[in-house]
Write a protein that holds these residues in place. Structure first.
Motif, PDB file in Angstrom:
ATOM      1  N   GLU A  52       0.966  -1.243   0.209  1.00 44.40           N
ATOM      2  CA  GLU A  52      -0.036  -0.136  -0.011  1.00 44.40           C
ATOM      3  C   GLU A  52       0.863   1.483   0.017  1.00 44.40           C
ATOM      4  O   GLU A  52       0.414   2.293  -0.155  1.00 44.40           O
ATOM      5  N   THR A  53       2.147   1.067   0.115  1.00 47.90           N
ATOM      6  CA  THR A  53       3.169   2.305   0.335  1.00 47.90           C
ATOM      7  C   THR A  53       3.729   2.454  -1.142  1.00 47.90           C
ATOM      8  O   THR A  53       3.339   3.347  -1.780  1.00 47.90           O
ATOM      9  N   VAL A  54       4.851   1.497  -1.368  1.00 46.83           N
ATOM     10  CA  VAL A  54       5.229   1.767  -2.681  1.00 46.83           C
ATOM     11  C   VAL A  54       5.613  -0.048  -3.051  1.00 46.83           C
ATOM     12  O   VAL A  54       5.091  -0.661  -2.575  1.00 46.83           O
ATOM     13  N   TYR A  55       5.948  -0.028  -4.398  1.00 45.99           N
ATOM     14  CA  TYR A  55       6.504  -1.591  -4.753  1.00 45.99           C
ATOM     15  C   TYR A  55       7.705  -2.207  -3.898  1.00 45.99           C
ATOM     16  O   TYR A  55       8.454  -1.187  -3.851  1.00 45.99           O
ATOM     17  N   GLY A  56       7.694  -3.138  -3.398  1.00 43.59           N
ATOM     18  CA  GLY A  56       8.652  -3.855  -2.786  1.00 43.59           C
ATOM     19  C   GLY A  56       9.593  -5.077  -3.922  1.00 43.59           C
ATOM     20  O   GLY A  56       8.881  -5.419  -4.623  1.00 43.59           O
ATOM     21  N   LEU A  57      10.872  -5.062  -3.490  1.00 41.13           N
ATOM     22  CA  LEU A  57      11.497  -6.163  -4.154  1.00 41.13           C
ATOM     23  C   LEU A  57      11.464  -7.335  -3.248  1.00 41.13           C
ATOM     24  O   LEU A  57      12.725  -7.214  -2.264  1.00 41.13           O
ATOM     25  N   PRO A  81      20.143  -2.765   6.191  1.00 36.94           N
ATOM     26  CA  PRO A  81      19.312  -3.832   6.282  1.00 36.94           C
ATOM     27  C   PRO A  81      17.859  -3.574   5.740  1.00 36.94           C
ATOM     28  O   PRO A  81      17.559  -2.336   5.134  1.00 36.94           O
ATOM     29  N   VAL A  82      17.248  -4.808   5.494  1.00 34.58           N
ATOM     30  CA  VAL A  82      15.993  -4.688   4.675  1.00 34.58           C
ATOM     31  C   VAL A  82      14.711  -5.130   5.899  1.00 34.58           C
ATOM     32  O   VAL A  82      14.758  -5.562   6.778  1.00 34.58           O
ATOM     33  N   ILE A  83      13.516  -4.539   5.309  1.00 38.86           N
ATOM     34  CA  ILE A  83      12.356  -4.741   6.125  1.00 38.86           C
ATOM     35  C   ILE A  83      11.765  -6.370   5.814  1.00 38.86           C
ATOM     36  O   ILE A  83      11.753  -6.644   4.675  1.00 38.86           O
ATOM     37  N   LEU A 117       8.252  -1.637  12.544  1.00 32.77           N
ATOM     38  CA  LEU A 117       8.837  -1.955  13.968  1.00 32.77           C
ATOM     39  C   LEU A 117      10.100  -2.532  13.712  1.00 32.77           C
ATOM     40  O   LEU A 117      10.522  -3.586  13.208  1.00 32.77           O
ATOM     41  N   ILE A 118      11.070  -1.880  14.724  1.00 35.06           N
ATOM     42  CA  ILE A 118      12.307  -2.592  14.734  1.00 35.06           C
ATOM     43  C   ILE A 118      12.713  -2.931  16.108  1.00 35.06           C
ATOM     44  O   ILE A 118      12.310  -2.503  17.037  1.00 35.06           O
ATOM     45  N   LEU A 119      13.087  -4.193  16.265  1.00 32.79           N
ATOM     46  CA  LEU A 119      13.167  -4.890  17.615  1.00 32.79           C
ATOM     47  C   LEU A 119      14.465  -5.885  17.617  1.00 32.79           C
ATOM     48  O   LEU A 119      14.599  -6.319  16.200  1.00 32.79           O
ATOM     49  N   SER A 134      21.907  -6.483  15.248  1.00 32.73           N
ATOM     50  CA  SER A 134      21.008  -7.424  16.132  1.00 32.73           C
ATOM     51  C   SER A 134      19.708  -7.075  15.895  1.00 32.73           C
ATOM     52  O   SER A 134      18.861  -7.796  16.899  1.00 32.73           O
ATOM     53  N   THR A 135      19.132  -6.323  15.321  1.00 28.73           N
ATOM     54  CA  THR A 135      17.822  -5.918  15.268  1.00 28.73           C
ATOM     55  C   THR A 135      17.389  -6.286  13.945  1.00 28.73           C
ATOM     56  O   THR A 135      17.667  -6.420  12.903  1.00 28.73           O
ATOM     57  N   VAL A 136      15.908  -6.496  13.702  1.00 29.09           N
ATOM     58  CA  VAL A 136      15.167  -6.754  12.649  1.00 29.09           C
ATOM     59  C   VAL A 136      14.102  -5.873  12.463  1.00 29.09           C
ATOM     60  O   VAL A 136      13.269  -5.428  13.321  1.00 29.09           O
ATOM     61  N   ALA A 137      13.767  -5.507  11.289  1.00 26.47           N
ATOM     62  CA  ALA A 137      12.397  -4.457  10.882  1.00 26.47           C
ATOM     63  C   ALA A 137      11.403  -5.386  10.498  1.00 26.47           C
ATOM     64  O   ALA A 137      11.530  -6.179   9.376  1.00 26.47           O
ATOM     65  N   LEU A 138      10.152  -5.146  10.948  1.00 23.78           N
ATOM     66  CA  LEU A 138       9.260  -5.740  10.624  1.00 23.78           C
ATOM     67  C   LEU A 138       7.734  -5.181  10.291  1.00 23.78           C
ATOM     68  O   LEU A 138       7.907  -3.920  10.958  1.00 23.78           O
ATOM     69  N   ARG A 139       7.144  -5.627   9.241  1.00 26.98           N
ATOM     70  CA  ARG A 139       5.768  -4.796   8.799  1.00 26.98           C
ATOM     71  C   ARG A 139       4.799  -5.875   8.407  1.00 26.98           C
ATOM     72  O   ARG A 139       5.224  -6.804   7.248  1.00 26.98           O
ATOM     73  N   VAL A 140       3.394  -5.641   8.473  1.00 24.55           N
ATOM     74  CA  VAL A 140       2.239  -6.394   7.850  1.00 24.55           C
ATOM     75  C   VAL A 140       1.846  -5.186   6.965  1.00 24.55           C
ATOM     76  O   VAL A 140       1.166  -4.241   7.350  1.00 24.55           O
ATOM     77  N   ALA A 158      11.487 -10.725   2.630  1.00 22.89           N
ATOM     78  CA  ALA A 158      12.332  -9.635   2.560  1.00 22.89           C
ATOM     79  C   ALA A 158      12.056  -8.626   1.773  1.00 22.89           C
ATOM     80  O   ALA A 158      12.237  -9.145   0.289  1.00 22.89           O
ATOM     81  N   ALA A 159      11.766  -7.233   1.842  1.00 22.43           N
ATOM     82  CA  ALA A 159      11.445  -6.493   0.746  1.00 22.43           C
ATOM     83  C   ALA A 159      11.650  -5.001   0.780  1.00 22.43           C
ATOM     84  O   ALA A 159      11.232  -4.244   1.583  1.00 22.43           O
ATOM     85  N   PRO A 160      13.088  -4.385   0.287  1.00 21.62           N
ATOM     86  CA  PRO A 160      13.057  -3.116  -0.003  1.00 21.62           C
ATOM     87  C   PRO A 160      12.250  -2.271  -1.191  1.00 21.62           C
ATOM     88  O   PRO A 160      11.720  -3.337  -1.553  1.00 21.62           O
ATOM     89  N   LEU A 212      12.791   6.523  12.947  1.00 23.77           N
ATOM     90  CA  LEU A 212      14.054   6.605  11.873  1.00 23.77           C
ATOM     91  C   LEU A 212      13.759   7.091  10.739  1.00 23.77           C
ATOM     92  O   LEU A 212      14.659   7.796  10.233  1.00 23.77           O
ATOM     93  N   ARG A 213      12.285   6.892  10.300  1.00 21.07           N
ATOM     94  CA  ARG A 213      12.188   7.543   8.877  1.00 21.07           C
ATOM     95  C   ARG A 213      10.704   7.983   8.989  1.00 21.07           C
ATOM     96  O   ARG A 213       9.976   7.069   9.372  1.00 21.07           O
ATOM     97  N   PRO A 214      10.178   9.329   8.922  1.00 21.32           N
ATOM     98  CA  PRO A 214       8.878   9.425   9.028  1.00 21.32           C
ATOM     99  C   PRO A 214       8.084   9.045   7.643  1.00 21.32           C
ATOM    100  O   PRO A 214       8.652   8.668   6.685  1.00 21.32           O
ATOM    101  N   MET A 243      24.636   8.503  13.266  1.00 24.37           N
ATOM    102  CA  MET A 243      23.654   8.044  12.369  1.00 24.37           C
ATOM    103  C   MET A 243      22.807   6.805  12.718  1.00 24.37           C
ATOM    104  O   MET A 243      23.890   5.602  13.558  1.00 24.37           O
ATOM    105  N   LEU A 244      21.769   6.374  12.944  1.00 23.56           N
ATOM    106  CA  LEU A 244      21.258   5.164  13.326  1.00 23.56           C
ATOM    107  C   LEU A 244      20.787   4.136  12.397  1.00 23.56           C
ATOM    108  O   LEU A 244      20.755   3.170  12.785  1.00 23.56           O
ATOM    109  N   SER A 245      20.599   4.647  11.180  1.00 27.57           N
ATOM    110  CA  SER A 245      19.992   3.738  10.101  1.00 27.57           C
ATOM    111  C   SER A 245      20.289   4.138   8.979  1.00 27.57           C
ATOM    112  O   SER A 245      20.377   5.434   8.574  1.00 27.57           O
TER     113      SER A 245
END
Ligand code: TXA
Ligand code: MG
Length: 356
Positions: A52-57, A81-83, A117-119, A134-140, A158-160, A212-214, A243-245
């Motif tokens: 719903e945001t942009v196309y992911g790879l 890293p990738v989401i 969400l990054i955890l 040590s963290t992973v980015a997650l999204r539904v 995984a899709a940037p 980290l990103r608006p 720099m955090l990300s």
């Protein structure tokens, strides 16, 4: 299943592999296209798909070789890293060490949706997904085609964003084709991505939640659910943290055409460059304060920030394709609702915006 190569035929191939377009439709042919896309993912291949945001790879997030192909296709630096996309909260919770109450509250309120969400990650997440961190980015994702693909593939994806690194994000299958043709196996074409800009990225791995990103989900909306949230760009700007990300890199989301973002005087700049014989395009928001002259290539995006986001990348892609010397952007207001769009535009601004 329809394999549409018309679009591809018009584009130069970059990588040597054939990129097929699988058209998603609400019938048997569409379901067959979806199954084919899922099969490719399960075999470790790369498939771009709509969110719903942009196309992911996309690639199978649990297959390190497949994820390595994402980095190669995008030319993405190995430290970025990738989401990971999952179909529901329970699948997200399996990929982290602990699923804290803040994540539960945010997932209930915003998932499926454009919040990442990054955890701290669980051990089965390959190093390459997290760039060794040590963290992973997650999204539904909230797009029905993305959710159906995740369910059909039966593995986290995984899709940037499906563009070459640092370039404009794609909101249509043809934007993806232009950027990645010959470098990826397939594009599942589910029509335009209507959100238009990437998800809000929220780091929950530290002592306080930090954006980290608006994105389309605002700081205020997040704070309604979990209380005070920090803003990484401010933390970094004020020198309180490095720099955090890598996604906070200044140059990102750029058109090929030199692009200049102006708070004031955009119209005057356009007219004066045109008098010098330059080909200049204008991107502006809301009712044009003074209509650019008919000979100026221009795009006017809506005065509503959400609606403007939906058309932002398509407008930039169109101006980028128009053979201009310069794109001038009349910046939208410095208010909270425009924060995500202003963030993307600032990163599209070329250093010095030198004219060729
Ligand atoms: O809307 C979106 O988020 C789209 C769709 C496809 O889901 N995806 C997207 O991915 O924009 P990408 O890779 O272009 O941006 C992901 C951002 C990058 O800024 C990356 O540095 C950051 O998230 N990121 C990913 N994993 C991270 C992690 N473990 N820690 C910190 N930042 C991370
Ligand atoms: Mg991106």
């Amino acid at each position: 299943m329809t394999r549409d190569r018309d679009n591809a035929a018009a584009q130069p191939s970059q990588g040597g592999m054939e990129t097929v377009v699988l058209k998603w439709t609400e019938d048997n042919a569409g379901r067959e296209a979806m199954r084919h896309a899922a099969e490719l993912l399960k075999k470790g291949r790369l498939v771009a798909f709509p969110t719903e945001t942009v196309y992911g790879l996309g690639a199978d997030a649990l297959n390190a070789d497949a994820v390595a192909r994402i980095y190669a296709a995008k030319g993405r630096p190995a430290n970025n890293p990738v989401i990971v996309h999952v179909p529901d909260e329970a699948s997200a919770a399996k990929l982290v060490g602990d699923w804290p109450s803040a994540a539960q509250l945010l997932a209930k309120r915003f998932w499926p949706g454009s919040l990442t969400l990054i955890l701290p990650r669980a051990s089965q997440v390959p190093d390459i997904v997290t760039a060794g961190g040590s963290t992973v980015a997650l999204r539904v994702p909230a797009h029905p085609v993305a959710l159906a693909l995740l369910r059909e593939a039966g593995t986290p994806i995984a899709a940037p964003s499906a563009n070459r690194s640092t370039r404009l994000s794609p909101t249509t299958a043809s934007h993806v084709m232009r950027s990645l043709r010959g470098r990826i196996d397939a594009i599942l074409d589910g029509g335009p991505a209507v959100g238009g800009i990437e998800s809000t990225v929220l780091d929950l791995s530290g002592p306080s939640a930090c954006i980290l990103r608006p994105g389309l989900i605002s700081k205020a909306e997040l704070e309604e659910v979990i209380g005070p949230v920090q803003d990484a760009s401010r933390v970094v700007r004020e020198g309180r943290k490095p720099m955090l990300s890598p996604g906070l890199m200044a140059r990102h989301y750029s058109p090929h055409t030199p692009t200049e973002c102006l708070e004031e005087g955009a119209r005057e700049r356009v007219e004066s460059l045109k008098r010098d014989g330059r080909k200049v395009g204008l991107l502006c928001f809301g009712e044009p304060r003074a209509m650019p002259s008919a000979t100026t290539q221009h795009a006017v995006l809506p005065a509503d920030a959400g609606e403007a986001a939906s058309g932002l990348y398509a407008a930039l892609h169109d101006l980028d394709d128009a053979g201009l010397d310069l794109i001038v952007v009349e910046m939208p207001p410095k208010t909270a609702e425009w924060a995500a769009i202003r963030d993307r535009l600032r990163r599209a601004h070329s250093p010095g915006a030198e004219l060729p």
